[in-house]
Design an enzyme around this catalytic site. Structure first.
Site, short mmCIF file in Angstrom:
data_model
loop_
_atom_site.label_atom_id
_atom_site.label_comp_id
_atom_site.label_asym_id
_atom_site.label_seq_id
_atom_site.Cartn_x
_atom_site.Cartn_y
_atom_site.Cartn_z
N LYS A 108 13.17 15.60 33.85
CA LYS A 108 13.45 16.09 32.54
C LYS A 108 14.20 17.05 32.53
CE LYS A 108 11.64 18.48 28.58
NZ LYS A 108 10.36 18.90 27.77
N GLY A 160 7.65 24.31 20.86
CA GLY A 160 6.67 25.39 20.70
C GLY A 160 6.35 25.53 19.22
N ALA A 184 9.77 17.74 21.56
CA ALA A 184 9.58 19.21 21.21
C ALA A 184 9.58 19.21 19.41
CB ALA A 184 10.56 20.15 21.59
N GLY A 185 8.66 20.39 18.96
CA GLY A 185 8.57 20.30 17.49
C GLY A 185 7.53 19.96 16.84
N ASN A 205 3.77 19.25 24.12
CA ASN A 205 2.92 20.02 24.98
C ASN A 205 1.89 20.90 24.28
OD1 ASN A 205 3.47 21.65 28.31
ND2 ASN A 205 1.78 21.99 26.90
N THR A 206 2.73 21.87 23.48
CA THR A 206 2.05 22.93 22.75
C THR A 206 1.15 22.70 21.63
OG1 THR A 206 4.03 24.39 22.95
CG2 THR A 206 2.28 25.01 21.68
#
Lengths: 259, 66
Positions: free
Chosen positions: A101, A162, A188-189, A210-211
């Protein structure tokens, strides 16, 4: 339409799950492993860092069954093409796989990609035999350039890493989907399950997060929610939604009304 | 002799190889990657690769990340 028939193919490899998850920010390695299990993810991201010379510390991979997951090492924290390429080469040596990635960041506050450096790194890595999945802006021109270079997917951000703001520009994602042939993965987001479903309903091939899982109040439950949202969003996209109409259209027959 | 390992100076024996350094540190070779003066040392070369005074070594592995 069964899930089994709807495989995701990236870099010649077949995957059933369209949810990819990160392994950072969890409270413990046990929690990481449980969340990964509940998410149903087959591709998981990891970062490349110096080993801790204090041997008493355990490592993430002690908790992860490498037969079950495809590791996708990232270049998080890299701000130049040179650093990202160096990190990818280390990752390939450590993991014996060429999947990466690729992220080349532009600044610490936004963590937005530096597209110029990203394209430069992507060219070097593709030429060096890497299977490159780049994290990029939700910009169709950049995505097309990444596809032309030979990246096996493009991974536009939905919102800053995040941030949990969701898919801030669904129209840009749609434009990307209409103009590139490689899988489009929103990276992301995402903040909640509905964000993941929206990405999939737009027609994305997958979602990477992830977050949203790791920092949820209950990461294990959120991992399951995300798994179901990605499946539901994909099925909804494939099923074909009804057109939006301004006025009502009765669901019950008008014939046979009493009176 | 002195080498710089992951940014810190450490003492190691003369004639130390990458393999010997990993053993000294108790680090398994399977899940790490090693750079010697910014060039990757392939795993197959760990036994043969000698270290010299002042060498800069990086040993990395995978950690949690997004």
């Amino acid at each position: 339409m069964t899930q089994a028939a709807d495989k995701l193919i990236i870099g010649g490899r077949e995957f059933t799950s369209r949810l990819m998850v990160g392994t950072g920010k969890y409270a413990s390695f046990e929690q990481t492993a449980l969340a990964l299990e509940m998410s149903g993810a087959e591709i998981i991201t990891v970062a490349v860092r110096r080993v801790n010379l204090d041997r008493s510390k355990e490592s993430l991979l002690d908790y992860i069954d490498l037969k079950k997951y495809t590791l996708l090492p990232n270049t998080a924290g890299c701000y130049t093409a040179d650093d990202a390429v160096r990190t990818c080469r280390l990752a390939r040596e450590a993991g014996m796989s060429d999947f990466v990635k690729l992220e080349v960041l532009g600044d610490e506050k936004t963590l937005f990609p530096d597209n110029e450096e990203l394209l430069k790194a992507a060219k070097i890595l593709v030429a060096d035999g890497f299977t490159v999945l780049p994290y990029c802006s939700d910009d169709v021109i950049v995505c097309k350039k990444l596809e032309d270079i030979g990246c096996v997917a493009v991974m536009p951000l939905g919102a800053p890493i995040g941030s949990g703001l969701g898919i801030r520009n669904p129209y840009n994602i749609r434009i990307i989907l209409e103009n590139v042939s490689v899988p489009v993965i929103v990276d992301a987001g995402v903040g909640s399950a509905s964000d993941a479903a929206i990405a999939m309903e737009l027609g994305c091939a997958g979602v990477l997060m992830n977050t949203a899982i790791a920092c949820a109040q209950d990461p294990i439950a959120m991992a399951e929610a995300m798994k179901l949202a990605v499946i539901a969003g994909r099925l909804s996209f494939k099923a074909g939604r009804i057109p939006r109409k301004l006025y009502a259209n009765a669901s019950s027959p008008l014939d046979g009304l009493i009176g | 002799m002195q080498i710089v390992l992951n940014g810190d100076s450490i003492e190691t024996m003369d004639g130390c190889t990458v393999e010997a350094l990993l053993q000294q540190l108790g680090i398994g070779r399977e899940r790490v990657a090693v750079e010697l003066n910014a060039d990757i040392v392939p795993k197959a070369g760990y036994e043969k690769q000698l270290l010299s005074n002042g060498d800069k070594i990086e040993i990395v592995h995978f950690v949690g990340g997004g």
